[in-house]
Design a protein around this motif. Structure first.
Motif, PDB file in Angstrom:
ATOM      1  N   ASP A 429      12.459   5.877  -5.449  1.00  0.00           N
ATOM      2  CA  ASP A 429      12.172   5.391  -4.099  1.00  0.00           C
ATOM      3  C   ASP A 429      10.654   5.272  -3.953  1.00  0.00           C
ATOM      4  O   ASP A 429       9.932   6.274  -4.057  1.00  0.00           O
ATOM      5  CB  ASP A 429      12.744   6.365  -3.066  1.00  0.00           C
ATOM      6  N   LEU A 430      10.166   4.040  -3.748  1.00  0.00           N
ATOM      7  CA  LEU A 430       8.727   3.833  -3.659  1.00  0.00           C
ATOM      8  C   LEU A 430       8.122   4.574  -2.473  1.00  0.00           C
ATOM      9  O   LEU A 430       6.936   4.896  -2.467  1.00  0.00           O
ATOM     10  CB  LEU A 430       8.418   2.331  -3.550  1.00  0.00           C
ATOM     11  N   ARG A 431       8.929   4.842  -1.453  1.00  0.00           N
ATOM     12  CA  ARG A 431       8.414   5.610  -0.311  1.00  0.00           C
ATOM     13  C   ARG A 431       7.944   6.993  -0.752  1.00  0.00           C
ATOM     14  O   ARG A 431       6.963   7.527  -0.232  1.00  0.00           O
ATOM     15  CB  ARG A 431       9.500   5.753   0.756  1.00  0.00           C
ATOM     16  N   THR A 432       8.667   7.605  -1.718  1.00  0.00           N
ATOM     17  CA  THR A 432       8.280   8.926  -2.205  1.00  0.00           C
ATOM     18  C   THR A 432       6.917   8.895  -2.871  1.00  0.00           C
ATOM     19  O   THR A 432       6.085   9.782  -2.683  1.00  0.00           O
ATOM     20  CB  THR A 432       9.346   9.441  -3.194  1.00  0.00           C
ATOM     21  N   ALA A 433       6.668   7.856  -3.680  1.00  0.00           N
ATOM     22  CA  ALA A 433       5.362   7.725  -4.337  1.00  0.00           C
ATOM     23  C   ALA A 433       4.248   7.586  -3.306  1.00  0.00           C
ATOM     24  O   ALA A 433       3.176   8.197  -3.442  1.00  0.00           O
ATOM     25  CB  ALA A 433       5.376   6.525  -5.280  1.00  0.00           C
ATOM     26  N   ALA A 434       4.476   6.766  -2.278  1.00  0.00           N
ATOM     27  CA  ALA A 434       3.452   6.581  -1.247  1.00  0.00           C
ATOM     28  C   ALA A 434       3.188   7.884  -0.491  1.00  0.00           C
ATOM     29  O   ALA A 434       2.034   8.251  -0.235  1.00  0.00           O
ATOM     30  CB  ALA A 434       3.884   5.478  -0.287  1.00  0.00           C
ATOM     31  N   ARG A 435       4.266   8.598  -0.138  1.00  0.00           N
ATOM     32  CA  ARG A 435       4.082   9.850   0.609  1.00  0.00           C
ATOM     33  C   ARG A 435       3.336  10.888  -0.215  1.00  0.00           C
ATOM     34  O   ARG A 435       2.479  11.613   0.298  1.00  0.00           O
ATOM     35  CB  ARG A 435       5.449  10.388   1.037  1.00  0.00           C
ATOM     36  N   GLN A 436       3.654  10.974  -1.509  1.00  0.00           N
ATOM     37  CA  GLN A 436       2.973  11.959  -2.344  1.00  0.00           C
ATOM     38  C   GLN A 436       1.492  11.647  -2.448  1.00  0.00           C
ATOM     39  O   GLN A 436       0.641  12.536  -2.358  1.00  0.00           O
ATOM     40  CB  GLN A 436       3.603  11.995  -3.732  1.00  0.00           C
TER      41      GLN A 436
END
Length: 826
Positions: A429-436
């Motif tokens: 999930d690209l959202r996880t990469a952005a949040r991290q």
């Protein structure tokens, strides 16, 4: 005799044709010139007529505009009584006579238009009289009578008549111009046809003369010159090349070689002529026809480049790169080989690889120690610091982080470009990469006084990629945006997806990217050529690395902003179906009970980032029902609850869950109550708000592990880093250090460990050699590889986490250690 007579007649005919051509061609050219001169003169007259027509229409319109201005000023004065409205009236009245006189001059050659102009003059005088009467009435009798006079039909009828006359004059001008232009077009077509015929005749005559007179002799001379020039050019290229060039025949025998080949191999060209090319380089080992061996079975396929070992006359060998080509000759396919000595390049590549290896091991380890030590000092691990000391520690830590980023970027750009970096491609999930990335840059953004806002849909944005590398892309883009944002600014990160893929956009409120820098912005070491950009620091590798990473993901990145509007970078990735990993570790499920959905979402996301699976309940009834299902390892309860008292809800959770009652962690702004509330109720921890980052996850880990003093083995030969890690992991348990593989094996045989942290490069071997002993331990402890070397992601099949020194902070190592010991305990 007959052939001689025919040849003589042909020569006479040739001379006659030549004379006729020489006579007719000048006459045709003269006729064409006269005709074209006349056509140009007519075109000039037409152009002047067009300009005169436009001038007459413009003058008619100017007269009409003045009458309109007078009417407008008169009406404004009648309505308001203010003298200022008479200014356009007076101005137009002063110019009207002169403009009518100018129009008369323009129409003097057109009787019909002069007649219409006389009508217009009479209508204008009548209209002026009506307007003058209205103004006089307004001055003497007031607004009412003046308005009544203006409202009568006399003024409108006069103006309509003027408008009709003006329209008729303009229409007459347009019709006359259209007729003249139509006539001009017809004349132009005739000129074009006649000119084309003349030119065709001229060209035919010239072509006939050239073909009959000069064809044979000139063609022969041109061919001779071309062959001579090409031979001289090829010889100059052949002899002047810095690369050795050798040509060979179908059997592999050398035919020619240049001066560079003589210098490279130590042979004179006469000595190697007709000798086998394998004497200097074995291009086609094996048996069979030379060209078939060289072309892989196809004699025509001998093109391309390959690396071979060259041999000099004295027997010395060297690394060589050969570019092969073929050429068709009368006796078959011949070959040409351009040979370059690449031994210096190979030596430089080996030196570079050794340097990269040295940087990876010799620099990353001490830098990690320095960064970790400074982080511990800043967090108060060695006691409270004075303001001055804290400032100095902060400066040192941020400078160390810049050095770490530079080293990582230098290593990354070389390894990615050389294809030496493997990507662990998994659905994510690209959202996880952005949040991290945003979470990791929180302190950095705070130091710059910049806020970061993420906008993303609720649904997952699944792509196929390497999580760490995509986090690196977001980190590079967001950190750049933070650096160039003004204090108090904001960086926006937005994500969206559709059938075509997933798109991410990072924008800031800074000065933007200079237009002259757009074309090279993704190049290595690229820096905008301005003092403001250079003052921000950096090696200019972040965007180049991001582009390389996205290229490996079949994505693309581009700059979409204009200078002065802030920098806006956008990248796209192709979509991928979200498929759970077959061997994904079991997640511990938690229940968050919080009446405020926004607060519940914040708690849930904090726990999900640390590896927990989280469900939410926002009402008392749903909280009790979910907790009684028995599927949760713990309940996180936010107090006070909107539809139930805190004490009553805690007791209901305890009573209705029965034997499946999960432990409860309370998060509340209220102070912890007296012990009587805990009677018979399992409240494992009471956490005050505002919540300290990580405090909730640490409490859950401690609760689920049931062991406050885990035993951790740390295998590393750097004593400084060992001490930093020991201090950082002090809260997780006892840390035993082993500087060598032999010492680690001795400890593993004597003790049971809850976690093993090991380096790869050791004085007596590789830390990975310890995995065999660890796999035989019961129970098998989780293993973290913490090394300065970039390791193959497939190593994760044998260990639980692979972290790279300098790329991974001590804090992340600690979080990973807590997560793995908690998972085993659970």
């Amino acid at each position: 005799m007959s052939d001689a007579r025919e040849q003589d007649l042909a020569r006479r005919g040739l001379r006659l044709a030549n004379y006729m051509t020489l006579l007719i061609a000048p006459l045709l050219v003269l006729a064409a010139a006269v005709f074209l001169l006349m056509a140009l003169r007519n075109a000039d007259l037409d152009q002047r007529e067009v300009e005169a027509s436009y001038e007459r229409r413009a003058q008619i319109q100017r007269v009409f505009s003045l009458l309109q201005d007078m009417e407008t000023g008169q009406r404004g004065y009648v309505i308001t009584g203010r003298a200022g409205f008479l200014e356009p009236y007076d101005h137009a009245l002063r110019q009207l006579d002169s403009q009518i006189t100018a129009l008369e001059q323009l129409l003097r050659a057109n009787p019909a238009q002069r007649g219409r102009l006389q009508t217009l003059k009479g209508q204008s005088a009548a209209k002026q009289q009506i307007m003058a009467q209205a103004i006089a009435i307004r001055r003497t009798e007031g607004a009412g009578p003046a308005a009544a006079h203006t409202a009568s039909e006399r003024g409108k009828v006069a103006m309509d008549a003027i408008r009709a006359t003006v329209d008729a004059m303009i229409q007459a001008e347009s019709s006359a111009l259209d007729a003249r232009l139509a006539e001009a077009r017809g004349a132009r077509v005739r000129v074009e046809i006649f000119t084309g015929l003349l030119l065709a005749m001229i060209l035919g005559a010239l072509a006939l003369s050239a073909v009959l007179v000069r064809r044979h002799t000139r063609a022969r001379q041109i061919l001779i010159d071309q062959i001579s020039n090409e031979a001289a050019r090829q010889q100059a290229i052949f002899e002047g090349s810095l690369d050795a060039i050798v040509t060979f025949n179908p059997s592999g025998s050398i035919e020619t070689m240049n001066r560079a080949a003589e210098a490279m191999f130590g042979w004179k060209r006469e000595e190697l002529r007709r000798r086998d090319i394998s004497l200097i380089a074995d291009l086609a080992p094996g048996e069979g026809a030379f060209l078939r061996r060289l072309g892989g079975g196809d004699p025509a396929g001998i093109t391309g480049a390959r690396e071979v070992v060259g041999r000099r006359r004295n027997g010395a060998t060297f690394d060589a790169e050969i570019a092969l080509g073929s050429m068709q000759q009368s006796d078959g396919i011949h070959g040409v080989a351009a040979i370059r000595d690449v031994s210096d390049r190979k030596q430089a590549e080996r030196a570079k690889d050794e340097f990269v290896s040295t940087v990876s091991h010799e620099l990353r380890t001490p830098i990690t120690s320095i960064a970790g030590s400074l982080g511990l000092l800043e967090s108060g691990a060695a006691g409270a610091l004075s303001d001055k000391a804290a400032r100095l520690v902060y400066i040192a830590r941020t400078s160390c982080e810049r050095l770490v980023r530079l080293i990582n970027d230098l290593l990354d750009i070389e390894k990615i470009a050389a294809g030496k970096v493997r990507f662990d491609m998994q659905p994510l999930d690209l959202r996880t990469a952005a949040r991290q990335a945003i979470q990791d840059l929180g302190g950095f953004a705070g130091d710059h006084g910049v806020t970061i806002r993420l906008t993303a849909p609720d649904a997952p944005l699944t792509v196929n990629g390497d999580m760490d590398r995509l986090v690196q892309v977001f980190t590079n883009l967001v950190s750049n945006a933070v650096k160039f944002s003004p204090p108090g600014g904001r960086v926006d990160v937005s994500l969206r997806g559709d059938e075509a893929g997933v798109r991410a956009r990072v924008s800031d409120q800074g000065p933007g990217v200079p237009e002259s820098f757009h074309a090279s912005i993704f190049g290595k070491f690229a820096q905008a050529d301005s003092s403001s950009a250079r003052a921000k620091g950096g090696a200019g590798l972040g965007l180049a690395i991001s582009k390389e990473i996205l290229d490996r993901h079949q994505g693309r990145i581009r700059l979409v902003s204009a200078p002065g509007d802030g920098a806006v970078f956008e990248f796209e990735l192709p979509p991928a179906a979200a498929e759970p990993a077959a061997n994904a570790p079991r997640q511990v499920r938690l229940l968050v009970c919080e009446g405020d959905p926004q607060t519940a979402e914040t708690l849930a996301r904090s726990l999900e980032r640390d590896g927990f699976a989280v469900d939410q309940a926002h009402t008392c009834a749903s909280a009790v029902e979910a907790a009684s299902s028995g599927g949760y390892a713990a309940v996180v309860l936010g107090l006070p609850f909107p539809d139930g008292e805190g004490v009553a809800l805690v007791r209901r959770l305890a009573e209705e869950s029965g034997e499946r009652r999960p432990p409860i962690i309370v998060v509340s702004a209220e102070p912890e109550p007296d012990a009587d509330l805990r009677g018979g109720v399992a409240i494992a921890d009471w956490i005050d708000t505002p919540l300290d980052p990580g405090r909730l996850s640490r409490s859950v880990r401690k609760l689920l592990s049931g062991n406050d003093a885990a035993c951790i083995l740390h295998l590393d030969d750097d004593p400084d880093l060992v001490e930093v890690v020991r201090l950082a992991l002090a809260g997780a348990g006892e840390v035993l250090a082993a500087p060598t593989l032999h010492a680690a094996r001795s400890l593993v045989r004597r003790r049971r460990f809850d976690l093993v942290v090991l380096d790869v490069g050791l004085p007596d071997g590789s830390g990975l050699d310890l995995l065999a002993e660890i796999s035989r331990m019961e129970p098998k402890p989780p293993v973290i590889v913490y090394s300065g070397e970039e390791l193959d992601p497939q190593l994760l099949d044998r260990v639980d986490a692979v972290l790279t020194k300098s790329r991974t902070s001590i804090e992340r190592l600690v979080d990973t250690a807590h997560r793995l010991t908690r998972t085993e305990g659970a």
